[in-house]
Scaffold this motif. Structure first.
Motif, PDB file in Angstrom:
ATOM      1  N   GLY A  97     113.863 -24.284  59.983  1.00 42.08           N
ATOM      2  CA  GLY A  97     113.651 -25.675  60.358  1.00 42.08           C
ATOM      3  C   GLY A  97     113.441 -26.638  59.209  1.00 42.08           C
ATOM      4  N   LEU A  98     113.536 -26.162  57.957  1.00 41.85           N
ATOM      5  CA  LEU A  98     113.253 -27.049  56.824  1.00 41.85           C
ATOM      6  C   LEU A  98     114.188 -28.246  56.764  1.00 41.85           C
ATOM      7  CD1 LEU A  98     111.509 -27.516  54.261  1.00 41.85           C
ATOM      8  CD2 LEU A  98     113.327 -26.379  52.989  1.00 41.85           C
ATOM      9  N   ARG A  99     115.471 -28.037  57.000  1.00 39.07           N
ATOM     10  CA  ARG A  99     116.454 -29.123  56.862  1.00 39.07           C
ATOM     11  C   ARG A  99     116.097 -30.352  57.685  1.00 39.07           C
ATOM     12  NH1 ARG A  99     121.546 -27.221  54.563  1.00 39.07           N
ATOM     13  NH2 ARG A  99     121.382 -24.972  54.356  1.00 39.07           N
ATOM     14  N   GLY A 100     115.567 -30.142  58.860  1.00 40.02           N
ATOM     15  CA  GLY A 100     115.212 -31.281  59.698  1.00 40.02           C
ATOM     16  C   GLY A 100     113.829 -31.827  59.463  1.00 40.02           C
ATOM     17  N   ALA A 101     113.064 -31.175  58.585  1.00 42.45           N
ATOM     18  CA  ALA A 101     111.668 -31.557  58.400  1.00 42.45           C
ATOM     19  C   ALA A 101     111.366 -32.192  57.050  1.00 42.45           C
ATOM     20  CB  ALA A 101     110.778 -30.329  58.584  1.00 42.45           C
ATOM     21  N   VAL A 102     112.335 -32.243  56.144  1.00 43.65           N
ATOM     22  CA  VAL A 102     112.065 -32.751  54.802  1.00 43.65           C
ATOM     23  C   VAL A 102     112.322 -34.247  54.697  1.00 43.65           C
ATOM     24  CG1 VAL A 102     112.522 -30.561  53.638  1.00 43.65           C
ATOM     25  CG2 VAL A 102     114.380 -32.178  53.952  1.00 43.65           C
ATOM     26  N   THR A 103     111.563 -34.891  53.835  1.00 43.83           N
ATOM     27  CA  THR A 103     111.816 -36.291  53.512  1.00 43.83           C
ATOM     28  C   THR A 103     112.745 -36.395  52.304  1.00 43.83           C
ATOM     29  OG1 THR A 103     109.808 -36.356  52.157  1.00 43.83           O
ATOM     30  CG2 THR A 103     109.612 -37.087  54.443  1.00 43.83           C
ATOM     31  N   GLU A 104     112.864 -35.291  51.535  1.00 41.33           N
ATOM     32  CA  GLU A 104     113.691 -35.260  50.340  1.00 41.33           C
ATOM     33  C   GLU A 104     115.115 -34.810  50.674  1.00 41.33           C
ATOM     34  OE1 GLU A 104     109.540 -33.601  49.330  1.00 41.33           O
ATOM     35  OE2 GLU A 104     111.028 -33.311  50.895  1.00 41.33           O
ATOM     36  N   LYS A 105     116.033 -35.044  49.747  1.00 39.41           N
ATOM     37  CA  LYS A 105     117.364 -34.463  49.834  1.00 39.41           C
ATOM     38  C   LYS A 105     117.277 -33.050  49.277  1.00 39.41           C
ATOM     39  CE  LYS A 105     119.475 -38.952  49.266  1.00 39.41           C
ATOM     40  NZ  LYS A 105     120.138 -39.872  48.348  1.00 39.41           N
ATOM     41  N   LEU A 106     117.991 -32.114  49.898  1.00 37.02           N
ATOM     42  CA  LEU A 106     117.939 -30.713  49.483  1.00 37.02           C
ATOM     43  C   LEU A 106     118.895 -30.420  48.335  1.00 37.02           C
ATOM     44  CD1 LEU A 106     118.005 -28.866  52.926  1.00 37.02           C
ATOM     45  CD2 LEU A 106     116.008 -29.461  51.552  1.00 37.02           C
ATOM     46  N   VAL A 107     118.395 -29.721  47.317  1.00 38.15           N
ATOM     47  CA  VAL A 107     119.210 -29.123  46.272  1.00 38.15           C
ATOM     48  C   VAL A 107     118.981 -27.627  46.431  1.00 38.15           C
ATOM     49  CG1 VAL A 107     119.623 -28.867  43.805  1.00 38.15           C
ATOM     50  CG2 VAL A 107     118.945 -31.091  44.732  1.00 38.15           C
ATOM     51  N   ILE A 108     120.019 -26.904  46.793  1.00 43.20           N
ATOM     52  CA  ILE A 108     119.875 -25.490  47.131  1.00 43.20           C
ATOM     53  C   ILE A 108     120.437 -24.644  45.995  1.00 43.20           C
ATOM     54  CG2 ILE A 108     120.394 -23.700  48.827  1.00 43.20           C
ATOM     55  CD1 ILE A 108     120.888 -26.060  50.839  1.00 43.20           C
ATOM     56  N   SER A 124     107.290 -32.661  50.498  1.00 47.23           N
ATOM     57  CA  SER A 124     106.127 -33.391  49.997  1.00 47.23           C
ATOM     58  C   SER A 124     105.669 -34.406  51.045  1.00 47.23           C
ATOM     59  CB  SER A 124     106.470 -34.124  48.695  1.00 47.23           C
ATOM     60  OG  SER A 124     107.408 -35.168  48.956  1.00 47.23           O
ATOM     61  N   GLY A 125     106.619 -34.835  51.882  1.00 46.78           N
ATOM     62  CA  GLY A 125     106.314 -35.871  52.854  1.00 46.78           C
ATOM     63  C   GLY A 125     106.222 -37.254  52.229  1.00 46.78           C
ATOM     64  N   ILE A 126     106.588 -37.379  50.971  1.00 45.69           N
ATOM     65  CA  ILE A 126     106.503 -38.644  50.240  1.00 45.69           C
ATOM     66  C   ILE A 126     107.872 -39.321  50.271  1.00 45.69           C
ATOM     67  CG2 ILE A 126     106.068 -39.706  47.985  1.00 45.69           C
ATOM     68  CD1 ILE A 126     104.222 -37.299  47.380  1.00 45.69           C
ATOM     69  N   ASP A 127     107.944 -40.495  50.836  1.00 45.57           N
ATOM     70  CA  ASP A 127     109.225 -41.205  50.927  1.00 45.57           C
ATOM     71  C   ASP A 127     109.845 -41.451  49.555  1.00 45.57           C
ATOM     72  OD1 ASP A 127     109.170 -41.289  53.695  1.00 45.57           O
ATOM     73  OD2 ASP A 127     108.194 -43.256  53.755  1.00 45.57           O
TER      74      ASP A 127
END
Length: 181
Positions: A145-156, A127-130
């Motif tokens: 490359g998603l892991r390094g590009a997200v502002t959110e924590k990942l739930v996989i 989302s790019g929203i802090d």
């Protein structure tokens, strides 16, 4: 059973604290992309639908509305007004079902309308929203490359983040992959 993985470098193993009782799903329901069909633990959560989509009075819309414990139509309200309503409702978890799609309202989440805010389903990217805490993805989406590009924590999720329900029937004549080239 298989459970979601929380990326150790980008996540928190304590996703849903004990205080969380109200879960609000926000979206514009055009296309019916799983908005009213995602399964939730109804014993633990009150599920609230917050819709800024048009009411087309269709069977799908009625089914979606009935899938929630509460359904709030906010299509005529501004993002600021929706954020105020959600804070007044004391929503514990807000789930953005739109992401960066047409008619999305990301400003709602910039207001930090809930203690936990989740990006899920509408757009498989950040989302790019802090103020957005988590993004729900699957191993395919989390790769690259998603892991390094997200502002959110990942739930996989273990298999696929795209949900469906038992009412949805596949089209009668689905072509094979090979016949599509």
């Amino acid at each position: 059973g298989r459970h979601p993985e929380v990326d150790p470098d980008h996540g928190d193993p304590h996703l849903v604290p004990e205080f969380a009782r109200d879960l609000a799903a926000l979206g514009e329901d055009r296309g019916r992309v799983g908005v009213g069909t995602v399964a939730h633990d109804r014993h633990r959560f009150e599920i609230i639908g917050i819709s800024f989509g048009e009411d087309d009075n269709s069977d799908e819309r009625h089914r979606m509305v009935s899938a929630f414990d509460q359904f709030v139509d906010v299509r005529e309200r501004s993002a600021d007004a929706i954020a105020r309503v959600m804070r007044e409702m004391e929503i514990d978890i807000a789930v953005d079902l739109m992401g960066h799609t047409r008619d999305a309202r990301p400003r709602i989440f910039q207001h930090r309308t809930a203690p936990i805010q989740v990006n899920f389903l509408g757009h498989p990217g950040t989302s790019g929203i802090d103020a957005m805490h988590y993004i729900v993805v699957d191993p395919f989406i989390a790769g690259g490359g998603l892991r390094g590009a997200v502002t959110e924590k990942l739930v996989i999720l273990p298999d696929c983040y795209q949900s469906t329900d038992s009412w949805t029937q596949p089209p009668p004549d689905v072509p094979s992959r090979s016949s599509c080239g």
